[in-house]
Motif scaffolding. Structure first.
Motif, PDB file in Angstrom:
ATOM      1  N   LEU A  71       0.807  -1.229   0.000  1.00 17.10           N
ATOM      2  CA  LEU A  71       0.000   0.000   0.000  1.00 17.10           C
ATOM      3  C   LEU A  71       0.840   1.279   0.000  1.00 17.10           C
ATOM      4  N   PRO A  72       1.786   1.450   0.933  1.00 16.81           N
ATOM      5  CA  PRO A  72       2.564   2.688   0.899  1.00 16.81           C
ATOM      6  C   PRO A  72       3.448   2.784  -0.339  1.00 16.81           C
ATOM      7  N   LEU A  73       3.882   1.636  -0.867  1.00 17.46           N
ATOM      8  CA  LEU A  73       4.723   1.661  -2.061  1.00 17.46           C
ATOM      9  C   LEU A  73       3.945   2.163  -3.267  1.00 17.46           C
ATOM     10  N   SER A  74       2.677   1.800  -3.352  1.00 15.31           N
ATOM     11  CA  SER A  74       1.867   2.262  -4.463  1.00 15.31           C
ATOM     12  C   SER A  74       1.727   3.782  -4.449  1.00 15.31           C
ATOM     13  N   ASP A  92      -9.421  -4.547  -1.512  1.00 11.58           N
ATOM     14  CA  ASP A  92      -9.819  -3.330  -0.808  1.00 11.58           C
ATOM     15  C   ASP A  92      -8.640  -2.854   0.029  1.00 11.58           C
ATOM     16  N   PRO A  93      -8.034  -1.699  -0.294  1.00 14.71           N
ATOM     17  CA  PRO A  93      -6.862  -1.256   0.474  1.00 14.71           C
ATOM     18  C   PRO A  93      -7.192  -0.851   1.908  1.00 14.71           C
ATOM     19  N   ARG A  94      -8.439  -0.434   2.157  1.00 19.65           N
ATOM     20  CA  ARG A  94      -8.859  -0.002   3.498  1.00 19.65           C
ATOM     21  C   ARG A  94      -7.970   1.129   4.023  1.00 19.65           C
ATOM     22  N   ASP A 101      -5.106   5.481  -8.622  1.00 19.42           N
ATOM     23  CA  ASP A 101      -5.801   5.783  -9.878  1.00 19.42           C
ATOM     24  C   ASP A 101      -6.977   4.835 -10.092  1.00 19.42           C
ATOM     25  N   LEU A 102      -6.811   3.588  -9.685  1.00 17.22           N
ATOM     26  CA  LEU A 102      -7.907   2.626  -9.786  1.00 17.22           C
ATOM     27  C   LEU A 102      -7.729   1.545  -8.726  1.00 17.22           C
ATOM     28  N   VAL A 103      -8.822   1.206  -8.061  1.00 17.91           N
ATOM     29  CA  VAL A 103      -8.855   0.073  -7.141  1.00 17.91           C
ATOM     30  C   VAL A 103      -9.743  -0.995  -7.773  1.00 17.91           C
ATOM     31  N   VAL A 104      -9.169  -2.161  -8.021  1.00 18.51           N
ATOM     32  CA  VAL A 104      -9.929  -3.294  -8.561  1.00 18.51           C
ATOM     33  C   VAL A 104     -10.230  -4.211  -7.384  1.00 18.51           C
ATOM     34  N   ALA A 105     -11.468  -4.171  -6.922  1.00 17.24           N
ATOM     35  CA  ALA A 105     -11.809  -4.850  -5.673  1.00 17.24           C
ATOM     36  C   ALA A 105     -12.928  -5.873  -5.897  1.00 17.24           C
ATOM     37  N   HIS A 108     -17.737  -8.491  -3.403  1.00 14.87           N
ATOM     38  CA  HIS A 108     -18.198  -8.909  -2.079  1.00 14.87           C
ATOM     39  C   HIS A 108     -17.537  -8.109  -0.954  1.00 14.87           C
ATOM     40  N   ASP A 109     -16.501  -7.310  -1.270  1.00 17.97           N
ATOM     41  CA  ASP A 109     -15.912  -6.446  -0.245  1.00 17.97           C
ATOM     42  C   ASP A 109     -16.778  -5.221   0.030  1.00 17.97           C
ATOM     43  N   GLY A 110     -17.675  -4.894  -0.897  1.00 11.52           N
ATOM     44  CA  GLY A 110     -18.607  -3.792  -0.677  1.00 11.52           C
ATOM     45  C   GLY A 110     -17.979  -2.413  -0.706  1.00 11.52           C
ATOM     46  N   ILE A 111     -16.867  -2.240  -1.408  1.00  5.20           N
ATOM     47  CA  ILE A 111     -16.202  -0.944  -1.482  1.00  5.20           C
ATOM     48  C   ILE A 111     -16.738  -0.165  -2.685  1.00  5.20           C
TER      49      ILE A 111
END
Length: 313
Positions: A71-74, A92-94, A101-105, A108-111
């Motif tokens: 996460l911090p590296l991104s 989901d990074p939470r 730029d894009l979160v592919v989640a 079922h995580d509901g984000i």
């Protein structure tokens, strides 16, 4: 987790010829548990297989990362590339979700969010051509098996599920009866999480059927099993195996596990698969049905290309 990032990268590569560079990184033990906001690149373990790109290195057009450690590296990648690199985070990074730029989640995580693409399951590497490649090494063993060939994909202990010996016995007996009833064969594989007692119990009850039980040695027949299967049985504890099975277009039967805590996310995933016609709860029979194979990894790759085109004008 690596297969999620790599599967999405390979899907991009199929749509747009490109090079893929894999970076495997980990944090020094002393810093691993720090909150993501406190981490810096100098805390990375230099013994990792690869390192975080150094200052002055060419940055990629697209950065795809998976898992808490990345996460911090991104966010560093986005900043150090001057915003040129399109940063994609799967799962989901939470944490600071809007900064990617894009979160592919997984759906079922509901984000939700303007930069979130919800897909059924997670990105993966399963394609028809990859399954055929994986099947070649096992053709002599699997092609002669009586049909229907039934792939049985067994997970194991997790935060929400368990597979005690008694439950494994019950599952194996139900599977054996169903396969024998249709005169078919079994192709059985376990995960690293499968308890040894459960393996022994299932092996004892399924080994008399025609088929192949992988003992964990030699080449992994997982792709070959998916390729040759007419029916697929998968335990409910694995979102990845369920989504990969549903990408084949073959009937997916979900095997129940022993719940150790509420698992709403898995329930939402299985409901999603049922709505798409891919999966049903295993009822002790091996009836077939058809549906449009899931192709969520390619859908995510196309979304990346679309957003890149918009950003680049």
């Amino acid at each position: 987790m690596e297969n999620q990032a790599l599967g999405l990268a390979e899907a991009l590569q199929r749509l747009l010829p490109s090079e893929i560079a894999v970076r495997r990184v980990k944090w020094r033990k002393a810093f691993d548990k720090l909150p993501s906001a406190l981490k810096a690149s100098w805390m990375l373990d230099p013994a990792g297989e690869d390192s975080f790109p150094a200052a002055g290195e060419d940055w990629p057009d697209v950065w795809i990362a998976t898992g808490r450690a990345t996460l911090p590296l991104s966010l560093m990648a986005k900043r150090r590339s001057g915003g040129r690199t399109f940063v994609v985070q799967t799962q989901d990074p939470r944490w600071r979700t809007g900064d990617y730029d894009l979160v592919v989640a997984p759906r079922h995580d509901g984000i939700e969010g303007a930069n979130v693409l919800s897909i059924t399951g997670s990105p993966h590497r399963v394609t028809a051509s990859r399954l055929a490649e994986g099947a070649a090494a096992f053709a002599d063993q699997l092609e002669p098996l009586p049909r229907p060939r039934v792939a049985v994909l067994v997970g194991g202990t997790s935060l929400a599920h368990d597979l005690p010996e008694a439950h494994a016995v019950e599952l194996a007996d139900r599977i054996a009866a169903a396969v024998a009833d249709v005169g078919g064969s079994v192709m059985l594989t376990y995960s690293r999480r499968t308890p040894e007692a459960a393996k022994s119990a299932m092996n004892a009850r399924l080994s008399d059927l025609p088929g192949l039980i992988w003992d964990g040695t030699g080449a992994n027949p997982y792709f070959a099993f998916l390729h040759y299967a007419d029916q697929i049985l998968v335990t409910e504890d694995s979102a990845n195996m369920a989504a990969e099975a549903a990408s084949t277009g073959k009937p997916v039967h979900v095997l129940p596990m022993v719940a150790t805590k509420p698992a709403d996310k898995f329930g939402r995933l299985h409901a999603d698969l049922r709505e798409r016609g891919a999966a049903r709860a295993f009822d002790g029979t091996l009836g077939g049905w058809s549906y449009e194979p899931l192709n969520e990894t390619e859908r995510a790759a196309r979304e990346i290309l679309n957003r890149l085109a918009v950003r680049n004008g």
